[in-house]
Design a protein around this motif. Structure first.
Motif, PDB file in Angstrom:
ATOM      1  N   PRO A  77     -29.424 -45.403 -23.523  1.00  0.00           N
ATOM      2  CA  PRO A  77     -29.942 -45.009 -22.203  1.00  0.00           C
ATOM      3  C   PRO A  77     -31.396 -44.557 -22.295  1.00  0.00           C
ATOM      4  CG  PRO A  77     -28.400 -43.374 -23.018  1.00  0.00           C
ATOM      5  CD  PRO A  77     -28.368 -44.524 -23.982  1.00  0.00           C
ATOM      6  N   TYR A  78     -32.171 -44.891 -21.282  1.00  0.00           N
ATOM      7  CA  TYR A  78     -33.570 -44.492 -21.202  1.00  0.00           C
ATOM      8  C   TYR A  78     -33.626 -43.034 -20.792  1.00  0.00           C
ATOM      9  CZ  TYR A  78     -38.304 -44.050 -19.419  1.00  0.00           C
ATOM     10  OH  TYR A  78     -39.586 -43.624 -19.173  1.00  0.00           O
ATOM     11  N   ARG A  79     -34.388 -42.249 -21.522  1.00  0.00           N
ATOM     12  CA  ARG A  79     -34.531 -40.834 -21.188  1.00  0.00           C
ATOM     13  C   ARG A  79     -35.943 -40.605 -20.682  1.00  0.00           C
ATOM     14  NH1 ARG A  79     -30.875 -38.577 -25.959  1.00  0.00           N
ATOM     15  NH2 ARG A  79     -28.953 -39.207 -24.982  1.00  0.00           N
ATOM     16  N   PRO A  80     -36.104 -40.504 -19.381  1.00  0.00           N
ATOM     17  CA  PRO A  80     -37.456 -40.318 -18.848  1.00  0.00           C
ATOM     18  C   PRO A  80     -38.007 -38.946 -19.205  1.00  0.00           C
ATOM     19  CG  PRO A  80     -35.851 -40.048 -17.119  1.00  0.00           C
ATOM     20  CD  PRO A  80     -35.088 -40.486 -18.350  1.00  0.00           C
ATOM     21  N   ARG A  81     -39.316 -38.883 -19.220  1.00  0.00           N
ATOM     22  CA  ARG A  81     -39.993 -37.612 -19.448  1.00  0.00           C
ATOM     23  C   ARG A  81     -39.772 -36.747 -18.225  1.00  0.00           C
ATOM     24  NH1 ARG A  81     -46.281 -37.422 -20.115  1.00  0.00           N
ATOM     25  NH2 ARG A  81     -46.470 -35.240 -19.701  1.00  0.00           N
ATOM     26  N   LEU A  82     -39.327 -35.547 -18.420  1.00  0.00           N
ATOM     27  CA  LEU A  82     -39.016 -34.660 -17.306  1.00  0.00           C
ATOM     28  C   LEU A  82     -40.180 -33.714 -17.047  1.00  0.00           C
ATOM     29  CD1 LEU A  82     -35.348 -33.860 -18.300  1.00  0.00           C
ATOM     30  CD2 LEU A  82     -36.154 -35.535 -16.649  1.00  0.00           C
ATOM     31  N   GLY A  83     -41.074 -34.113 -16.184  1.00  0.00           N
ATOM     32  CA  GLY A  83     -42.182 -33.261 -15.799  1.00  0.00           C
ATOM     33  C   GLY A  83     -43.354 -33.336 -16.750  1.00  0.00           C
ATOM     34  N   PRO A  84     -44.365 -32.535 -16.476  1.00  0.00           N
ATOM     35  CA  PRO A  84     -45.589 -32.562 -17.283  1.00  0.00           C
ATOM     36  C   PRO A  84     -45.369 -31.900 -18.638  1.00  0.00           C
ATOM     37  CG  PRO A  84     -45.718 -30.815 -15.674  1.00  0.00           C
ATOM     38  CD  PRO A  84     -44.436 -31.584 -15.395  1.00  0.00           C
ATOM     39  N   ASP A  85     -46.365 -32.074 -19.510  1.00  0.00           N
ATOM     40  CA  ASP A  85     -46.327 -31.394 -20.796  1.00  0.00           C
ATOM     41  C   ASP A  85     -46.354 -29.890 -20.531  1.00  0.00           C
ATOM     42  OD1 ASP A  85     -46.394 -33.787 -22.234  1.00  0.00           O
ATOM     43  OD2 ASP A  85     -48.572 -33.870 -22.136  1.00  0.00           O
ATOM     44  N   PRO A  86     -45.850 -29.095 -21.472  1.00  0.00           N
ATOM     45  CA  PRO A  86     -45.864 -27.640 -21.242  1.00  0.00           C
ATOM     46  C   PRO A  86     -47.294 -27.134 -21.110  1.00  0.00           C
ATOM     47  CG  PRO A  86     -45.219 -28.144 -23.497  1.00  0.00           C
ATOM     48  CD  PRO A  86     -45.298 -29.447 -22.763  1.00  0.00           C
ATOM     49  N   LEU A  87     -47.476 -26.214 -20.195  1.00  0.00           N
ATOM     50  CA  LEU A  87     -48.802 -25.620 -19.992  1.00  0.00           C
ATOM     51  C   LEU A  87     -48.902 -24.342 -20.819  1.00  0.00           C
ATOM     52  CD1 LEU A  87     -49.282 -25.927 -16.132  1.00  0.00           C
ATOM     53  CD2 LEU A  87     -50.427 -27.232 -17.911  1.00  0.00           C
ATOM     54  N   PRO A  88     -49.829 -24.300 -21.760  1.00  0.00           N
ATOM     55  CA  PRO A  88     -49.993 -23.062 -22.518  1.00  0.00           C
ATOM     56  C   PRO A  88     -50.614 -21.989 -21.633  1.00  0.00           C
ATOM     57  CG  PRO A  88     -51.664 -24.654 -23.149  1.00  0.00           C
ATOM     58  CD  PRO A  88     -50.751 -25.343 -22.183  1.00  0.00           C
ATOM     59  N   THR A  89     -50.136 -20.769 -21.793  1.00  0.00           N
ATOM     60  CA  THR A  89     -50.685 -19.665 -21.001  1.00  0.00           C
ATOM     61  C   THR A  89     -51.603 -18.770 -21.820  1.00  0.00           C
ATOM     62  OG1 THR A  89     -48.740 -18.309 -21.478  1.00  0.00           O
ATOM     63  CG2 THR A  89     -48.704 -19.618 -19.444  1.00  0.00           C
ATOM     64  N   ASP A  90     -51.593 -18.961 -23.138  1.00  0.00           N
ATOM     65  CA  ASP A  90     -52.490 -18.182 -23.991  1.00  0.00           C
ATOM     66  C   ASP A  90     -52.743 -18.951 -25.287  1.00  0.00           C
ATOM     67  OD1 ASP A  90     -50.191 -17.811 -25.567  1.00  0.00           O
ATOM     68  OD2 ASP A  90     -49.867 -15.779 -24.845  1.00  0.00           O
ATOM     69  N   GLU A  91     -53.579 -18.377 -26.139  1.00  0.00           N
ATOM     70  CA  GLU A  91     -53.959 -19.051 -27.383  1.00  0.00           C
ATOM     71  C   GLU A  91     -52.759 -19.251 -28.307  1.00  0.00           C
ATOM     72  OE1 GLU A  91     -57.274 -17.097 -29.221  1.00  0.00           O
ATOM     73  OE2 GLU A  91     -58.626 -17.620 -27.576  1.00  0.00           O
ATOM     74  N   ALA A  92     -51.808 -18.309 -28.331  1.00  0.00           N
ATOM     75  CA  ALA A  92     -50.644 -18.433 -29.211  1.00  0.00           C
ATOM     76  C   ALA A  92     -49.786 -19.638 -28.805  1.00  0.00           C
ATOM     77  CB  ALA A  92     -49.817 -17.155 -29.177  1.00  0.00           C
ATOM     78  N   GLU A  93     -49.572 -19.824 -27.507  1.00  0.00           N
ATOM     79  CA  GLU A  93     -48.793 -20.975 -27.045  1.00  0.00           C
ATOM     80  C   GLU A  93     -49.537 -22.278 -27.310  1.00  0.00           C
ATOM     81  OE1 GLU A  93     -47.500 -20.550 -23.008  1.00  0.00           O
ATOM     82  OE2 GLU A  93     -46.410 -18.701 -23.435  1.00  0.00           O
ATOM     83  N   ALA A  94     -50.849 -22.280 -27.133  1.00  0.00           N
ATOM     84  CA  ALA A  94     -51.645 -23.480 -27.418  1.00  0.00           C
ATOM     85  C   ALA A  94     -51.561 -23.820 -28.903  1.00  0.00           C
ATOM     86  CB  ALA A  94     -53.099 -23.261 -27.003  1.00  0.00           C
ATOM     87  N   LEU A  95     -51.607 -22.821 -29.755  1.00  0.00           N
ATOM     88  CA  LEU A  95     -51.511 -23.044 -31.191  1.00  0.00           C
ATOM     89  C   LEU A  95     -50.144 -23.622 -31.554  1.00  0.00           C
ATOM     90  CD1 LEU A  95     -52.874 -22.812 -33.942  1.00  0.00           C
ATOM     91  CD2 LEU A  95     -52.032 -20.464 -34.066  1.00  0.00           C
ATOM     92  N   ALA A  96     -49.086 -23.131 -30.928  1.00  0.00           N
ATOM     93  CA  ALA A  96     -47.737 -23.649 -31.198  1.00  0.00           C
ATOM     94  C   ALA A  96     -47.647 -25.131 -30.819  1.00  0.00           C
ATOM     95  CB  ALA A  96     -46.703 -22.835 -30.431  1.00  0.00           C
ATOM     96  N   ILE A  97     -48.232 -25.516 -29.708  1.00  0.00           N
ATOM     97  CA  ILE A  97     -48.247 -26.925 -29.296  1.00  0.00           C
ATOM     98  C   ILE A  97     -49.115 -27.726 -30.258  1.00  0.00           C
ATOM     99  CG2 ILE A  97     -48.965 -28.537 -27.482  1.00  0.00           C
ATOM    100  CD1 ILE A  97     -48.309 -26.236 -25.460  1.00  0.00           C
ATOM    101  N   GLY A  98     -50.271 -27.186 -30.618  1.00  0.00           N
ATOM    102  CA  GLY A  98     -51.204 -27.879 -31.503  1.00  0.00           C
ATOM    103  C   GLY A  98     -50.651 -28.114 -32.896  1.00  0.00           C
ATOM    104  N   ARG A  99     -49.801 -27.205 -33.403  1.00  0.00           N
ATOM    105  CA  ARG A  99     -49.229 -27.361 -34.746  1.00  0.00           C
ATOM    106  C   ARG A  99     -48.447 -28.659 -34.886  1.00  0.00           C
ATOM    107  NH1 ARG A  99     -49.764 -22.926 -37.877  1.00  0.00           N
ATOM    108  NH2 ARG A  99     -49.978 -20.919 -36.843  1.00  0.00           N
ATOM    109  N   LYS A 100     -47.898 -29.164 -33.791  1.00  0.00           N
ATOM    110  CA  LYS A 100     -47.115 -30.406 -33.825  1.00  0.00           C
ATOM    111  C   LYS A 100     -47.993 -31.620 -34.141  1.00  0.00           C
ATOM    112  CE  LYS A 100     -44.104 -28.553 -30.260  1.00  0.00           C
ATOM    113  NZ  LYS A 100     -43.707 -28.666 -28.857  1.00  0.00           N
ATOM    114  N   HIS A 101     -49.302 -31.479 -34.008  1.00  0.00           N
ATOM    115  CA  HIS A 101     -50.217 -32.604 -34.175  1.00  0.00           C
ATOM    116  C   HIS A 101     -50.965 -32.582 -35.510  1.00  0.00           C
ATOM    117  CE1 HIS A 101     -49.608 -33.975 -30.059  1.00  0.00           C
ATOM    118  NE2 HIS A 101     -49.489 -32.696 -29.785  1.00  0.00           N
ATOM    119  N   PHE A 102     -50.659 -31.621 -36.355  1.00  0.00           N
ATOM    120  CA  PHE A 102     -51.298 -31.513 -37.669  1.00  0.00           C
ATOM    121  C   PHE A 102     -50.222 -31.394 -38.741  1.00  0.00           C
ATOM    122  CE2 PHE A 102     -54.561 -29.816 -34.818  1.00  0.00           C
ATOM    123  CZ  PHE A 102     -55.695 -30.452 -35.277  1.00  0.00           C
TER     124      PHE A 102
END
Length: 128
Positions: A19-44
């Protein structure tokens, strides 16, 4: 198990795809530097891993977070780098979109991001 024994398949036809699993909504929006860093860690690569960065740093600006990696000091500074290149990650505060930029200093990377970022741009046929 033969193809015709699989659930949801029809004999003589290719197997039913998962089954196709569509993307549910936008990417998570970081609200501070710690959340942005957590998202960024997935790309390094993991910090401290062989060939990975020695640290990740966050630079916040008005419409995003720039994530930059630092690399360990090489033994011979005149030697060619083992992994040339690299990239910066920018996470948009507007829609959570992750963009990859060249490994420029922070100010130059942010300036480039302003030039290329167009959130959900819809162009009219008369725009040129």
């Amino acid at each position: 198990m033969t193809e015709s024994d699989r659930p949801g398949s029809t004999p003589g036809l290719p197997p039913t795809p998962p089954p196709y699993r569509p993307r549910l909504g936008p990417d998570p929006l970081p609200t501070d530097e710690a959340e942005a860093l957590a998202i960024g860690r997935k790309h390094f690569s993991e910090v401290g891993s062989p060939g990975g960065p020695s640290g990740l740093f966050v630079h916040e600006f008005d419409i995003g977070y720039l994530i930059q990696a630092s690399w360990p000091v090489v033994g011979d500074p005149t030697a060619r780098p083992s992994n040339p290149g690299g990239a910066n990650i920018v996470i948009s505060k507007i829609d959570g979109e992750v963009s990859h930029l060249p490994n420029f200093p922070a100010e130059a990377a942010v300036e480039l991001y302003y030039k290329v970022y167009r959130p959900n741009e819809v162009r009219c046929p008369n725009d040129a």
